[in-house]
Design a protein around this motif. Structure first.
Motif, PDB file in Angstrom:
ATOM      1  N   SER A 467      63.270 -82.822  41.945  1.00 36.54           N
ATOM      2  CA  SER A 467      63.657 -82.304  43.266  1.00 36.54           C
ATOM      3  C   SER A 467      64.517 -81.056  43.136  1.00 36.54           C
ATOM      4  CB  SER A 467      64.412 -83.366  44.061  1.00 36.54           C
ATOM      5  OG  SER A 467      63.595 -84.469  44.339  1.00 36.54           O
ATOM      6  N   SER A 471      63.576 -77.150  44.171  1.00 33.94           N
ATOM      7  CA  SER A 471      64.452 -76.442  45.108  1.00 33.94           C
ATOM      8  C   SER A 471      64.927 -75.120  44.513  1.00 33.94           C
ATOM      9  CB  SER A 471      65.648 -77.330  45.473  1.00 33.94           C
ATOM     10  OG  SER A 471      66.531 -76.647  46.334  1.00 33.94           O
ATOM     11  N   GLU A 474      62.222 -72.359  44.742  1.00 32.50           N
ATOM     12  CA  GLU A 474      61.571 -72.145  46.028  1.00 32.50           C
ATOM     13  C   GLU A 474      61.350 -70.650  46.271  1.00 32.50           C
ATOM     14  OE1 GLU A 474      62.010 -73.807  50.570  1.00 32.50           O
ATOM     15  OE2 GLU A 474      63.824 -73.168  49.527  1.00 32.50           O
ATOM     16  N   HIS A 477      57.831 -70.428  51.924  1.00 30.37           N
ATOM     17  CA  HIS A 477      57.980 -71.346  53.046  1.00 30.37           C
ATOM     18  C   HIS A 477      56.588 -71.698  53.571  1.00 30.37           C
ATOM     19  CE1 HIS A 477      62.268 -69.690  53.888  1.00 30.37           C
ATOM     20  NE2 HIS A 477      62.314 -70.773  53.125  1.00 30.37           N
ATOM     21  N   CYS A 614      61.927 -65.576  50.684  1.00 28.56           N
ATOM     22  CA  CYS A 614      60.707 -66.346  50.437  1.00 28.56           C
ATOM     23  C   CYS A 614      59.516 -65.723  51.168  1.00 28.56           C
ATOM     24  CB  CYS A 614      60.880 -67.789  50.929  1.00 28.56           C
ATOM     25  SG  CYS A 614      61.939 -68.790  49.887  1.00 28.56           S
ATOM     26  N   THR A 616      55.697 -66.489  53.001  1.00 25.88           N
ATOM     27  CA  THR A 616      55.250 -67.521  53.937  1.00 25.88           C
ATOM     28  C   THR A 616      53.787 -67.836  53.689  1.00 25.88           C
ATOM     29  OG1 THR A 616      56.816 -66.829  55.637  1.00 25.88           O
ATOM     30  CG2 THR A 616      54.911 -68.114  56.363  1.00 25.88           C
ATOM     31  N   TRP A 651      61.845 -82.353  58.588  1.00 27.60           N
ATOM     32  CA  TRP A 651      61.986 -80.928  58.284  1.00 27.60           C
ATOM     33  C   TRP A 651      62.847 -80.188  59.307  1.00 27.60           C
ATOM     34  CZ3 TRP A 651      56.157 -81.489  57.151  1.00 27.60           C
ATOM     35  CH2 TRP A 651      56.003 -81.968  55.841  1.00 27.60           C
ATOM     36  N   TYR A 655      59.552 -74.570  59.345  1.00 23.96           N
ATOM     37  CA  TYR A 655      58.905 -74.652  58.043  1.00 23.96           C
ATOM     38  C   TYR A 655      58.899 -76.090  57.527  1.00 23.96           C
ATOM     39  CZ  TYR A 655      59.445 -69.580  57.985  1.00 23.96           C
ATOM     40  OH  TYR A 655      59.386 -68.259  58.296  1.00 23.96           O
ATOM     41  N   CYS A 656      57.850 -76.430  56.779  1.00 19.71           N
ATOM     42  CA  CYS A 656      57.785 -77.769  56.184  1.00 19.71           C
ATOM     43  C   CYS A 656      57.967 -77.668  54.669  1.00 19.71           C
ATOM     44  CB  CYS A 656      56.454 -78.447  56.519  1.00 19.71           C
ATOM     45  SG  CYS A 656      54.998 -77.394  56.456  1.00 19.71           S
ATOM     46  N   ASN A 657      58.708 -78.588  54.136  1.00 18.47           N
ATOM     47  CA  ASN A 657      59.018 -78.585  52.704  1.00 18.47           C
ATOM     48  C   ASN A 657      57.987 -79.425  51.944  1.00 18.47           C
ATOM     49  OD1 ASN A 657      60.155 -78.516  50.182  1.00 18.47           O
ATOM     50  ND2 ASN A 657      61.838 -79.914  50.669  1.00 18.47           N
ATOM     51  N   ILE A 659      56.910 -78.811  48.771  1.00 21.83           N
ATOM     52  CA  ILE A 659      57.173 -78.910  47.324  1.00 21.83           C
ATOM     53  C   ILE A 659      58.318 -79.895  47.134  1.00 21.83           C
ATOM     54  CG2 ILE A 659      57.637 -77.607  45.217  1.00 21.83           C
ATOM     55  CD1 ILE A 659      56.574 -75.133  46.633  1.00 21.83           C
ATOM     56  N   ASN A 660      57.950 -81.150  47.251  1.00 16.14           N
ATOM     57  CA  ASN A 660      58.929 -82.228  47.289  1.00 16.14           C
ATOM     58  C   ASN A 660      58.293 -83.470  46.660  1.00 16.14           C
ATOM     59  OD1 ASN A 660      60.135 -84.684  48.437  1.00 16.14           O
ATOM     60  ND2 ASN A 660      61.371 -83.285  49.679  1.00 16.14           N
TER      61      ASN A 660
END
Length: 833
Positions: A467, A471, A474, A477, A614, A616, A651, A655-657, A659-660
């Protein structure tokens, strides 16, 4: 039968031959071929501890050639007299039948199966799905005692002495139980898995014999030393070269620190125990060289035989091979450290690295190099494919380090076969393995608890806090334009999104699901004039065309030009390009994250103050999408929509995370649960079984045998697998395609093919050479598309009745490649040979 094999002496030994050289007409003595094959087979089996058993198989495999009848057949063939091909393999199995005292059931069966079926498709159905036994039928073939006596009489004294010594060995007396059975128990939790391991081990045993036979035959033909290539690799020197290269990097800044940390962790675990490891490093974390460092450390510590780097796409292989070769090879070792094995390797590259294409092919046939970089298709075919070419390579995998890149691309039907195959290689064959991808497919959690036996047990993870690692890296997004898979967008709206995005970016990548979508979106974007250069990439374009386009894109990106690329999923892995913005048509999580790896890849985007920002990536679900029979894509879309909906509340912003680790685990849990357990075991249409079942306890075959043979006990078979049926039905790329040679850049391959004359003595060699060269100019089409292209006279057959097709020049387009309207739909060949 007389059990004293050395009770006769031959007066004609020097006149008994195994073959005649096609080059100089010289004859190879049968005694020489048997002895050399025995020596080689034993050497190849050393890593697997087969010892005298594999030597015995080598000594017996061709004894049937000793008969007067076979010698006459050989001479008649030399003089151009055609005759019925004579079986020379069954005799060896018959001889050992008489030499066994009844206690060597396991060892005897392994040798007999390997000897009788060392040509053709390989091992037989020990028990077929219909209850028959190809093995038993062949073994029951009548060979008169006189003929067996003749063979014994005509074998050389040296050959008979070596056979007798093998029969006195402990491994024979103990029925090979330690090396054929006990070793297969490692890591087994069920009888089914034990039988599966035993089947793979028998294939490995067969591999040693097949490679020995072919190697000695080739050595005689080429007057070479059969053991020249068997040299130990200098892993310490190769590791020092890699570390010297890594020391040149200035690991300044956050990204440099992360790369150094990943590399150090790989080195640490590489100096540890053998096992199955995962590396969940994200794009840009330097996993290519870090995983190589792990492999070299393991190879050095355990004196391993080879390192295999296995990837799904030839673009990855091409790229990684060039990088690794530039580090580990010098002028003196050019082409001798790194071996590339895939169908798209160009003639130019072969000739640049080796003295000739023929020399490359010798290495390629045997995987005889310290580091082999190959495809997932070739790896899986080595374990489960039909034919002696695939089987021949298998023993080379033992005592090796296996590094898998982008393992999430594994075909769904091969999931359990992959898991059990890797487990067998690591627990029974002395291998280590590392599975590399940012989107680990959770192979250790796959299936329900009642099917937990099919899971892959891991021994460690390179990234200690996944995690935190994600992060810290990153760079993108994710913007969900589908509202959790519930909202669809028109292609016009999607084109408008790209147009507007280009107002704030100099480059943009759009990855779609099908070739027809790529063409449609390309036309709209090009018409919008939002970029100086708009590119299309798909497998409608031949490999040479795609490489040229990628090179153009890379140049324009480097020059700061305004560039838009519309591509199918072929760009998702192994293409080292970075765009300012991106979008992905809704698909599985792994595909979306792979596309993200092509956006702001090097963290190059900054705001007006020079601060890193970042990129998109927007996710769209297009209207009226036709993905036909692309079942894995359909399931991936459904599961991705579900994940987007479920995590939406967490979230709390636009934006949705994705890469988790939690998101990834949820996606793959839903994804694998969507497929029937039988499919994960590679079920076969029109057969009530799966490939995994056939290669393990084979319940269908056993039941049928019991039904037909009520008074006979099938348990007398130490092996019950339906090898031939399983292997004949194994195909990593299930959809059969045919290559069509295209007229890209005016290449003259079709003209040279048309000029070939079947009556020419070297017709076959020239044809094979041209077909290899033509792979760079070939587009693959499905059977239904082939028929339509022929009907519309878009393609034509180059040589009568050859199955070699070429495209009419007017149907190849600089933008799209093969441009006939009947050629659209899903991407062909996401995995390449």
């Amino acid at each position: 039968m007389d059990r004293n094999l050395v009770s006769h002496e031959s007066t004609h030994v020097c006149h008994i031959y195994a073959r005649q050289s096609e080059k100089d007409g010289k004859f190879q003595l049968l005694s020489e071929h048997l002895t050399q094959t025995g020596v080689l087979s034993e050497a190849f089996g050393n890593n697997l501890d087969f010892k005298e058993l594999s030597k015995l198989a080598g000594l017996l495999h061709d004894v049937g050639k000793a008969t007067h009848a076979w010698q006459k057949y050989l001479l008649d063939k030399i003089h151009g007299l055609s005759g019925k091909k004579l079986d020379h393999a069954t005799a060896g199995a018959k001889l050992i039948e008489g030499l066994s005292d009844g206690n060597q059931i396991l060892a005897k069966t392994a040798i007999q199966a390997s000897v009788m079926f060392h040509h053709g498709s390989g091992l037989p159905d020990m028990l077929g799905l219909d209850g028959s036994s190809e093995f038993e039928d062949r073994l029951n073939k009548v060979i008169p005692n006189e003929e067996l006596g003749e063979i014994k009489e005509r074998l050389s004294s040296e050959t008979k002495d070596i056979i007798e010594n093998c029969l006195k060995s402990d491994v024979w007396k103990n029925d090979g139980k330690k090396v054929l059975l006990d070793i297969c128990k490692n890591g087994c939790c069920t009888k089914k898995k034990l039988l599966f391991n035993m089947g793979l081990h028998l294939r490995n045993f067969s591999s040693c014999l097949i490679d020995a036979d072919r190697t000695d035959s080739a050595a005689f033909e080429n007057m070479g030393n059969i053991l020249d290539s068997e040299k130990n690799s200098d892993w310490n020197n190769l590791l020092l070269r890699l570390e010297a290269h890594l020391a040149k990097f200035q690991n300044d800044g956050k990204l440099g620190e992360i790369r150094e940390s990943v590399s150090a962790r790989c080195s640490e675990l590489g100096r540890g125990k053998k096992g199955i490891y995962t590396c969940s490093a994200f794009t840009g974390a330097g996993k290519t060289l870090a995983s190589l460092r792990f492999a070299l450390e393991q190879a050095k510590k355990y004196e391993m035989e080879h390192i295999f780097i296995i990837a799904p796409y030839t673009s990855i292989i091409d790229q990684n091979a060039d990088i690794i070769r530039s580090i580990l090879e010098d002028k003196a070792t050019k082409g001798r450290v790194v071996l590339e094995c895939h169908s798209n390797l160009t003639s130019e590259k072969k000739n640049a690295l080796y003295d000739s294409e023929q020399e490359y092919e010798r290495y390629e046939e045997t995987w005889d190099a310290p580091i082999i970089i190959t495809t997932m298709v070739q790896f899986l075919e080595t374990l489960y494919g039909s034919g002696t070419k695939a089987i021949r390579r298998m023993h080379r995998l033992s005592e090796s380090v296996l590094v898998f890149d982008e393992v999430q691309t594994l075909p769904i039907k091969a999931t359990y076969l992959f898991n059990w195959g890797i487990d067998y290689l690591v627990r029974c064959c002395g291998c280590s393995a590392m599975l590399c991808t940012a989107t680990q497919p959770c192979l250790d959690k796959i299936g329900s608890e009642e099917n937990s036996q099919y899971r892959l047990a891991f021994d460690g993870e390179i990234i200690q806090n996944v995690s935190e690692h994600f992060s810290s890296l990153e760079r993108v997004h994710f913007l969900d334009m589908t509202a959790g898979g519930t909202v669809k967008s028109s292609v016009q709206d999607i084109s408008s999104y790209i147009y507007n995005s280009m107002k704030g970016n100099r480059s943009f990548l759009a990855v779609v699901n099908t070739k027809s979508q790529a063409k449609e979106l390309f036309n709209l974007v090009k018409e919008s004039r939002c970029a100086d250069f708009v590119y299309h990439l798909s497998t409608n374009m031949c490999p040479a065309h795609r490489r040229a386009k990628v090179a153009d894109i890379r140049k324009h990106l480097s020059d700061g030009d305004y560039v838009v690329c519309i591509s199918t999923r072929l760009i998702e892995a192994g293409v080292d390009l970075s765009f300012g913005g991106a979008l992905r048509y809704l698909a599985g999580l792994d595909s979306i994250i792979q596309t993200a790896g092509r956006c702001n890849r090097n963290n190059e985007l900054t705001d007006e103050d020079g601060k890193a920002v970042c990129g998109t990536l927007a996710i769209f679900d297009p209207e009226n999408e036709n993905i036909g029979s692309l079942e894995e894509l359909k399931v991936g879309k459904e599961c991705m929509g579900r994940v987007l909906r479920e995590f939406q509340s967490e979230w709390n912003n636009r934006y949705c995370n994705l890469i988790n680790p939690k998101v990834m685990e949820a996606f793959f849990k839903y994804y694998y649960a969507s497929f029937a357990n039988s499919l994960l075991k590679y079920s076969i249409k029109d057969k009530e079984s799966s490939i995994l079942d056939m290669l393990a306890d084979n319940p269908v075959g056993v039941n049928q045998y019991e039904r037909i043979n009520q008074n006979q006990d099938w348990k007398r078979f130490p092996y019950r697998q339906a090898f031939k049926t399983a292997w004949d039905n194994f195909d990593v790329i299930a959809d059969v395609t045919t290559g069509v040679v295209v007229p890209y850049k005016g290449n003259d391959i079709v003209g040279r093919l048309c000029a070939l004359e079947r009556c020419d003595e070297d017709f076959g060699d020239k044809l094979r050479s041209l077909l290899r060269e033509s792979q760079q100019y070939t587009v693959n089409v499905y059977a239904n598309q082939l028929r339509k292209l022929l009907e519309e006279k878009v393609i034509y057959e180059v040589l009568p009745d050859s199955g070699i097709y070429a495209l009419a020049e007017e149907f190849y387009n600089e933008d799209f490649g093969l441009s006939s309207e009947c050629f659209a739909g899903g991407e062909v060949g996401s995995l390449i040979f």
